[in-house]
Scaffold this motif. Structure first.
Motif, PDB file in Angstrom:
ATOM      1  N   TYR A 218       9.599   3.868   7.943  1.00  0.00           N
ATOM      2  CA  TYR A 218      10.467   3.391   7.307  1.00  0.00           C
ATOM      3  C   TYR A 218      10.527   1.877   7.617  1.00  0.00           C
ATOM      4  N   ARG A 219       9.855   1.795   9.059  1.00  0.00           N
ATOM      5  CA  ARG A 219       9.723   0.427   9.332  1.00  0.00           C
ATOM      6  C   ARG A 219       8.890   0.196   8.385  1.00  0.00           C
ATOM      7  N   VAL A 220       7.495   0.532   8.477  1.00  0.00           N
ATOM      8  CA  VAL A 220       6.363  -1.000   7.850  1.00  0.00           C
ATOM      9  C   VAL A 220       6.172  -0.376   6.451  1.00  0.00           C
ATOM     10  N   ALA A 221       7.101   0.374   5.796  1.00  0.00           N
ATOM     11  CA  ALA A 221       7.374   0.648   4.401  1.00  0.00           C
ATOM     12  C   ALA A 221       6.499  -0.940   3.868  1.00  0.00           C
ATOM     13  N   GLU A 222       7.856  -1.893   3.843  1.00  0.00           N
ATOM     14  CA  GLU A 222       8.192  -2.883   3.387  1.00  0.00           C
ATOM     15  C   GLU A 222       6.700  -3.787   3.856  1.00  0.00           C
ATOM     16  N   GLU A 223       6.252  -3.705   4.652  1.00  0.00           N
ATOM     17  CA  GLU A 223       4.870  -4.719   5.059  1.00  0.00           C
ATOM     18  C   GLU A 223       4.067  -3.942   4.631  1.00  0.00           C
ATOM     19  N   ALA A 224       3.843  -2.981   3.961  1.00  0.00           N
ATOM     20  CA  ALA A 224       2.762  -2.393   3.173  1.00  0.00           C
ATOM     21  C   ALA A 224       2.586  -2.393   1.573  1.00  0.00           C
ATOM     22  N   LEU A 225       3.684  -2.716   1.630  1.00  0.00           N
ATOM     23  CA  LEU A 225       4.564  -3.095   0.258  1.00  0.00           C
ATOM     24  C   LEU A 225       3.914  -4.249  -0.024  1.00  0.00           C
ATOM     25  N   ALA A 226       3.763  -5.351   1.035  1.00  0.00           N
ATOM     26  CA  ALA A 226       3.517  -6.640   0.338  1.00  0.00           C
ATOM     27  C   ALA A 226       2.052  -7.036   1.076  1.00  0.00           C
ATOM     28  N   THR A 227       1.593  -5.938   0.815  1.00  0.00           N
ATOM     29  CA  THR A 227       0.453  -6.104   0.651  1.00  0.00           C
ATOM     30  C   THR A 227      -0.445  -6.460  -0.978  1.00  0.00           C
ATOM     31  N   GLY A 228       0.757  -5.303  -1.829  1.00  0.00           N
ATOM     32  CA  GLY A 228      -0.156  -5.160  -2.903  1.00  0.00           C
ATOM     33  C   GLY A 228      -1.087  -5.078  -3.379  1.00  0.00           C
ATOM     34  N   ALA A 229      -1.267  -3.714  -2.052  1.00  0.00           N
ATOM     35  CA  ALA A 229      -1.834  -2.481  -3.371  1.00  0.00           C
ATOM     36  C   ALA A 229      -1.026  -1.550  -3.697  1.00  0.00           C
ATOM     37  N   SER A 230      -2.021  -1.212  -4.841  1.00  0.00           N
ATOM     38  CA  SER A 230      -1.263  -0.198  -5.995  1.00  0.00           C
ATOM     39  C   SER A 230      -0.967   1.610  -5.330  1.00  0.00           C
ATOM     40  N   ALA A 231      -1.371   2.001  -3.872  1.00  0.00           N
ATOM     41  CA  ALA A 231      -1.681   2.817  -3.335  1.00  0.00           C
ATOM     42  C   ALA A 231      -1.973   2.906  -1.697  1.00  0.00           C
ATOM     43  N   ILE A 232      -0.707   3.685  -1.072  1.00  0.00           N
ATOM     44  CA  ILE A 232       0.029   3.574   0.872  1.00  0.00           C
ATOM     45  C   ILE A 232      -0.556   5.100   0.994  1.00  0.00           C
ATOM     46  N   VAL A 233      -1.784   4.908   1.678  1.00  0.00           N
ATOM     47  CA  VAL A 233      -2.479   6.502   2.131  1.00  0.00           C
ATOM     48  C   VAL A 233      -1.906   6.242   3.299  1.00  0.00           C
ATOM     49  N   ALA A 234      -0.641   7.456   3.852  1.00  0.00           N
ATOM     50  CA  ALA A 234      -0.437   7.164   5.436  1.00  0.00           C
ATOM     51  C   ALA A 234      -1.243   8.645   5.859  1.00  0.00           C
ATOM     52  N   PHE A 235      -1.506   8.135   7.643  1.00  0.00           N
ATOM     53  CA  PHE A 235      -2.005   8.781   8.380  1.00  0.00           C
ATOM     54  C   PHE A 235      -1.478  10.480   8.590  1.00  0.00           C
ATOM     55  N   ASN A 236      -0.376  10.472   8.193  1.00  0.00           N
ATOM     56  CA  ASN A 236       0.656  11.903   7.931  1.00  0.00           C
ATOM     57  C   ASN A 236       1.580  12.231   7.298  1.00  0.00           C
ATOM     58  N   ASP A 237       2.307  13.167   6.519  1.00  0.00           N
ATOM     59  CA  ASP A 237       3.270  13.431   5.998  1.00  0.00           C
ATOM     60  C   ASP A 237       4.372  12.890   6.531  1.00  0.00           C
ATOM     61  N   LEU A 238       4.759  13.071   8.200  1.00  0.00           N
ATOM     62  CA  LEU A 238       6.215  11.680   8.552  1.00  0.00           C
ATOM     63  C   LEU A 238       5.843  10.838   8.292  1.00  0.00           C
ATOM     64  N   LEU A 239       5.028  10.929   8.260  1.00  0.00           N
ATOM     65  CA  LEU A 239       4.860   8.540   8.041  1.00  0.00           C
ATOM     66  C   LEU A 239       5.002   8.833   6.947  1.00  0.00           C
ATOM     67  N   ALA A 240       4.583   9.326   5.858  1.00  0.00           N
ATOM     68  CA  ALA A 240       4.830   8.808   4.415  1.00  0.00           C
ATOM     69  C   ALA A 240       6.230   8.733   4.125  1.00  0.00           C
ATOM     70  N   ILE A 241       6.707  10.644   4.622  1.00  0.00           N
ATOM     71  CA  ILE A 241       8.081  10.786   4.123  1.00  0.00           C
ATOM     72  C   ILE A 241       8.836   9.470   3.985  1.00  0.00           C
TER      73      ILE A 241
END
Length: 329
Positions: A218-241
């Motif tokens: 939840y904390r890093v979602a906006e930073e990841a979105l700001a990269t402009g990448a079209s996909a986010i690959v998370a280390f595990n499911d909890l992080l992705a959720i």
């Protein structure tokens, strides 16, 4: 009620009572007298004292990085079931993702258990070697080669992540961001290595510090979105959720604007909306192989590592075609 009273009632020595109650060799008629006297007097032996005398505890220890993570709970449940079926109890310690605390817990457990399992240990190789010098009755789970002579049971995190990369490339993604897990985790290193290898077939990846919990995602979602990448690959499911939850709060279309993937296929992954694309680890086989290796280690044997099934790619609703067909990598 004391052992002295049982000995007096049975007409034997304290040592004979101790041996009979522990199931150790005693003349049949003496054993019968001891057991009859103990039953009549309601005597219960001190199990801790018996363990000290015999050098066995019928107890194994398991140290996990985070007991709240459903992946570790699934592996632990399988080990616990096997242990219980063999007459062992299981003592579980939570290291709170702290390598120093993990080492301290392992050292404190070793004198109290017959065998010890370290699940996804974060401690450095030097600490593992120190533990191995104290006892060979240990098994490492999801820890790569460390130069330590201990049995190791691993799931192929590299192959699992390569499957995710192949899916994303097939969907037209060329630019992804990887949200890393705990730096000391061996699986973290394998997942990032796979993403680096994926550059060979056109997938560019950048890395951001993530974590391992829903709150971290939840904390890093906006930073990841700001990269402009079209996909986010998370280390595990909890992080992705956590990432998906925050993106939906922001009104971001998942997967229309950005695809998200996890790893481990914890039970919540299928319940998320959109349901989470992830990789399914062979938890049951991992738990069974771990127990078999521990039994061998406790017997002083060194079995060959088992060949576990590769993790499966589970494609769900959180991944889709890259917007505009993807960007040049």
């Amino acid at each position: 009620m004391t052992i002295d009273q049982v000995a007096a009632a049975a007409g034997v020595s304290n040592a004979t009572v101790s041996r009979a109650m522990a199931g150790r060799p005693v003349r049949a008629d003496l054993a019968e007298r001891v057991l009859a006297a103990a039953a009549e007097l309601g005597y219960q032996p001190n199990r801790a004292a018996q363990a000290i005398a015999s050098g066995t505890y019928q107890m194994i220890g398991v140290v996990v990085p985070d007991v709240q993570n459903p992946y570790f709970s699934g592996v632990l449940k399988r080990i616990t079931r096997s242990a219980g079926g063999s007459g062992y109890r299981v003592l579980v310690a939570d290291a709170n993702d702290d390598p120093g605390e993990e080492f301290a817990l392992a050292r404190s457990l070793l004198p109290q258990v017959d065998g010890l399992v370290l699940v996804s240990p974060r401690m450095p190789d030097t600490d593992l070697r120190r533990l191995a010098e104290e006892s060979g009755r240990m098994v490492l789970v999801n820890r790569g080669p460390s130069g330590v002579a201990l049995p190791t049971i691993t799931v192929d995190a590299f192959a699992a992540t390569m499957k995710v990369c192949g899916l994303l490339v097939g969907l037209g993604h060329r630019d992804v961001v990887y949200l890393g897990g705990p730096p000391a985790a061996w699986q973290e290193q394998q997942r990032w290595r796979a993403l680096q290898h994926a550059e060979a077939f056109g997938l560019g990846a950048r890395r951001l510090a993530g974590g391992s919990t829903v709150e971290d995602g939840y904390r890093v979602a906006e930073e990841a979105l700001a990269t402009g990448a079209s996909a986010i690959v998370a280390f595990n499911d909890l992080l992705a959720i956590g990432v998906v939850h925050r993106l939906l709060e922001l009104g971001v279309d998942v997967p229309g604007r950005v695809s998200v993937t996890g790893a481990d296929d914890i039970p919540f992954a299928a319940c998320l909306r959109p349901s989470l694309t992830t990789t399914r680890s062979p938890r049951d086989e991992l738990g069974d192989a771990t127990w078999d290796a521990l039994v061998a280690a406790m017997a002083g044997e060194s079995p060959e590592p088992p060949a576990l099934p590769e993790p499966e790619l589970v494609v769900r609703d959180s991944t889709g075609p890259a917007p505009g067909g993807g960007r040049a990598g």
